[in-house]
Write a protein that holds these residues in place. Structure first.
Motif, mmCIF file in Angstrom:
data_model
loop_
_atom_site.group_PDB
_atom_site.id
_atom_site.type_symbol
_atom_site.label_atom_id
_atom_site.label_comp_id
_atom_site.label_asym_id
_atom_site.label_seq_id
_atom_site.Cartn_x
_atom_site.Cartn_y
_atom_site.Cartn_z
ATOM 1 N N GLU A 91 0.816 -1.214 0.000
ATOM 2 C CA GLU A 91 0.000 0.000 0.000
ATOM 3 C C GLU A 91 0.853 1.269 0.000
ATOM 4 O OE1 GLU A 91 -2.807 -0.182 3.188
ATOM 5 O OE2 GLU A 91 -3.518 -2.181 2.651
ATOM 6 N N ASP A 92 2.155 1.112 -0.295
ATOM 7 C CA ASP A 92 3.095 2.246 -0.375
ATOM 8 C C ASP A 92 3.186 3.014 0.940
ATOM 9 O OD1 ASP A 92 3.762 1.740 -3.059
ATOM 10 O OD2 ASP A 92 1.982 2.831 -3.742
ATOM 11 N N LEU A 93 3.120 2.294 2.043
ATOM 12 C CA LEU A 93 3.288 2.883 3.375
ATOM 13 C C LEU A 93 4.642 2.464 3.936
ATOM 14 C CD1 LEU A 93 -0.254 2.117 4.859
ATOM 15 C CD2 LEU A 93 0.572 4.306 3.968
ATOM 16 N N PRO A 94 5.237 3.265 4.834
ATOM 17 C CA PRO A 94 6.500 2.847 5.450
ATOM 18 C C PRO A 94 6.310 1.578 6.274
ATOM 19 C CG PRO A 94 5.607 4.783 6.558
ATOM 20 C CD PRO A 94 4.778 4.573 5.342
ATOM 21 N N VAL A 95 7.335 0.765 6.342
ATOM 22 C CA VAL A 95 7.276 -0.477 7.121
ATOM 23 C C VAL A 95 7.199 -0.179 8.609
ATOM 24 C CG1 VAL A 95 8.620 -2.508 7.808
ATOM 25 C CG2 VAL A 95 8.404 -1.916 5.387
ATOM 26 N N PHE A 96 7.919 0.848 9.044
ATOM 27 C CA PHE A 96 8.038 1.143 10.476
ATOM 28 C C PHE A 96 6.900 2.043 10.933
ATOM 29 C CE2 PHE A 96 9.873 3.429 14.158
ATOM 30 C CZ PHE A 96 10.280 2.351 14.918
ATOM 31 N N TRP A 97 6.092 1.522 11.873
ATOM 32 C CA TRP A 97 4.998 2.291 12.475
ATOM 33 C C TRP A 97 5.247 2.523 13.964
ATOM 34 C CZ3 TRP A 97 -0.489 0.540 10.479
ATOM 35 C CH2 TRP A 97 -0.546 0.739 9.085
ATOM 36 N N GLY A 98 6.468 2.396 14.410
ATOM 37 C CA GLY A 98 6.779 2.635 15.813
ATOM 38 C C GLY A 98 7.386 1.417 16.481
ATOM 39 N N GLY A 99 8.181 1.665 17.506
ATOM 40 C CA GLY A 99 8.870 0.582 18.189
ATOM 41 C C GLY A 99 8.065 -0.112 19.256
ATOM 42 N N ALA A 100 6.794 0.269 19.415
ATOM 43 C CA ALA A 100 5.976 -0.342 20.470
ATOM 44 C C ALA A 100 4.819 -1.153 19.898
ATOM 45 C CB ALA A 100 5.435 0.738 21.409
ATOM 46 N N GLU A 101 4.953 -1.600 18.667
ATOM 47 C CA GLU A 101 3.882 -2.395 18.071
ATOM 48 C C GLU A 101 3.783 -3.754 18.762
ATOM 49 O OE1 GLU A 101 2.914 -2.039 13.734
ATOM 50 O OE2 GLU A 101 5.067 -1.589 13.683
ATOM 51 N N ALA A 102 2.580 -4.139 19.110
ATOM 52 C CA ALA A 102 2.368 -5.403 19.805
ATOM 53 C C ALA A 102 1.662 -6.429 18.933
ATOM 54 C CB ALA A 102 1.553 -5.176 21.078
ATOM 55 N N PHE A 103 0.730 -5.975 18.091
ATOM 56 C CA PHE A 103 -0.083 -6.879 17.285
ATOM 57 C C PHE A 103 -0.113 -6.413 15.837
ATOM 58 C CE2 PHE A 103 -1.826 -6.766 21.581
ATOM 59 C CZ PHE A 103 -1.943 -8.112 21.898
ATOM 60 N N ALA A 104 -0.161 -7.372 14.916
ATOM 61 C CA ALA A 104 -0.418 -7.031 13.526
ATOM 62 C C ALA A 104 -1.849 -6.503 13.416
ATOM 63 C CB ALA A 104 -0.229 -8.264 12.640
ATOM 64 N N GLU A 105 -2.129 -5.740 12.368
ATOM 65 C CA GLU A 105 -3.440 -5.119 12.231
ATOM 66 C C GLU A 105 -4.560 -6.163 12.178
ATOM 67 O OE1 GLU A 105 -4.057 -1.777 12.398
ATOM 68 O OE2 GLU A 105 -1.942 -1.751 12.943
ATOM 69 N N THR A 106 -4.356 -7.254 11.440
ATOM 70 C CA THR A 106 -5.388 -8.284 11.372
ATOM 71 C C THR A 106 -5.599 -8.951 12.724
ATOM 72 O OG1 THR A 106 -3.679 -9.829 10.598
ATOM 73 C CG2 THR A 106 -5.053 -8.763 8.920
ATOM 74 N N HIS A 107 -4.526 -9.062 13.501
ATOM 75 C CA HIS A 107 -4.640 -9.664 14.835
ATOM 76 C C HIS A 107 -5.433 -8.745 15.763
ATOM 77 C CE1 HIS A 107 -2.403 -12.194 18.104
ATOM 78 N NE2 HIS A 107 -3.699 -12.414 18.069
#
Length: 348
Positions: A118-134
């Motif tokens: 989707e042409d978005l950056p891979v990094f969304w922050g260092g505190a990600e806990a769950f994938a979006e679908t999860h």
């Protein structure tokens, strides 16, 4: 390092019982579901320092963000480079489909590929806990419908726009630093160190986050900060000769607790009871999805949900205001009202 610096050395071995005994106080001190297991050793090391006469200390928050000190960052940089390869979007879509068929839609790799597609950056922050679908699967049916079409990008995108408008170098590493200076540091790392240390009357100061030092570090190009895959390359180079090489070059060691192992024991039993009650008395999470997560023995993510449940139980479900007394003579959090103390009351 203690021997090299001529400092006093003390240690405290924590047990699972220490963790279980600390949970009620941890919820008080956090004020919100910070959900980082590092709060446990951070509290106890702060108490160890305070019990040995230390009232002010210096901590290293900010150094990893400013100089690329996390192995996970190195991985994300590599993934971003792969994602920038000129591959057709349709081919990436086939990759996503294959991962879904293989049941990998809750994995970090699936999420990274989805963002890149989707042409978005891979990094969304260092505190990600769950994938979006999860995340979506864990929400109750009501919230799943309410937030259909939304993702964590809603929170990240305004920061990304500021970065694209103002950053002098549009490099992936500078983006990672910029994002975590805006999100993870103030909302998690600084929050946890301040609340856990002040919970025992210890003041923690952050020299790496002096604004002049941050300005200097943000002006160093990505190519200088990381070379040959060496984390904190420029910072290590700056202190080599001042600190022994064996300390500079040793493998990075995180400051955590064995939540995976503890969830196999009494902590897991405790979490199952608390999360079952939470799911039954609220309409926030899907009970079946939460129980599936526990059955998979996913300790870290179970810890995040347990923190949410304990915070809700203390501050939302309790019939009486959550109240703690700080600044007592023994520098602890108590439920009584000793003299010469400051009282902090949290409303219902």
């Amino acid at each position: 390092m203690a021997n090299f610096a001529g400092a006093e050395y003390h240690e405290r071995l924590l047990t699972q019982q220490d963790l279980l005994d600390f949970l009620p106080r941890m919820v008080y001190l956090q004020d919100e579901p910070i959900a980082d297991p590092v709060c446990v050793p951070l509290y106890y090391v702060s108490k160890l320092a305070r019990d040995n006469g230390v009232s002010v200390c210096q901590v290293g928050e900010g150094s990893d963000e400013l100089f690329c000190g996390y192995p996970s960052w190195r991985t994300r940089l590599q993934v971003q480079r792969w994602g920038n390869l000129p591959l057709p979007r349709a081919l990436k879509g086939l990759g996503l489909m294959g991962m879904r068929v293989a049941g990998r839609q809750n994995s970090a790799q699936y999420e990274w590929l989805r963002r890149n597609t989707e042409d978005l950056p891979v990094f969304w922050g260092g505190a990600e806990a769950f994938a979006e679908t999860h995340k979506i699967s864990l929400l109750s049916p009501r919230l799943r419908q309410t937030f259909s079409g939304f993702s964590s990008w809603e929170a990240v995108s305004p920061i990304r726009k500021r970065f694209e408008d103002k950053a002098w170098e549009q490099s992936p590493l500078l983006w990672m630093t910029y994002l975590d200076l805006n999100m993870r540091l103030p909302e998690l790392l600084l929050m946890r160190v301040d609340k856990m240390s002040m919970g025992v009357g210890l003041e923690a100061r952050v020299p790496f986050l002096d604004h002049k030092f941050v300005e200097l570090a943000m002006g160093i190009p990505q190519a200088v900060k990381i070379r040959h895959g060496t984390l904190k390359y420029i910072l290590k180079k700056a202190v080599r000769g001042l600190i022994p090489d064996e300390l500079i070059d040793r493998k990075k060691q995180g400051f955590g607790v064995p939540v995976y192992e503890w969830f196999l024991d009494r902590l897991g039993q405790f979490a199952r009871v608390e999360l079952t009650t939470f799911c039954e008395q609220t309409d926030l999470l899907d009970r079946a999805a939460v129980m599936h997560l526990l059955e998979r023995r996913d300790g870290p993510r179970a810890w995040y949900l347990l923190n949410l449940a304990l915070w809700w139980k203390q501050y939302m479900a309790s019939e009486e205001p959550a109240m703690a007394v700080v600044g007592s003579r023994d520098n602890t959090i108590n439920h009584g009202f000793p003299t010469n103390s400051a009282i902090v009351a949290m409303p219902e």
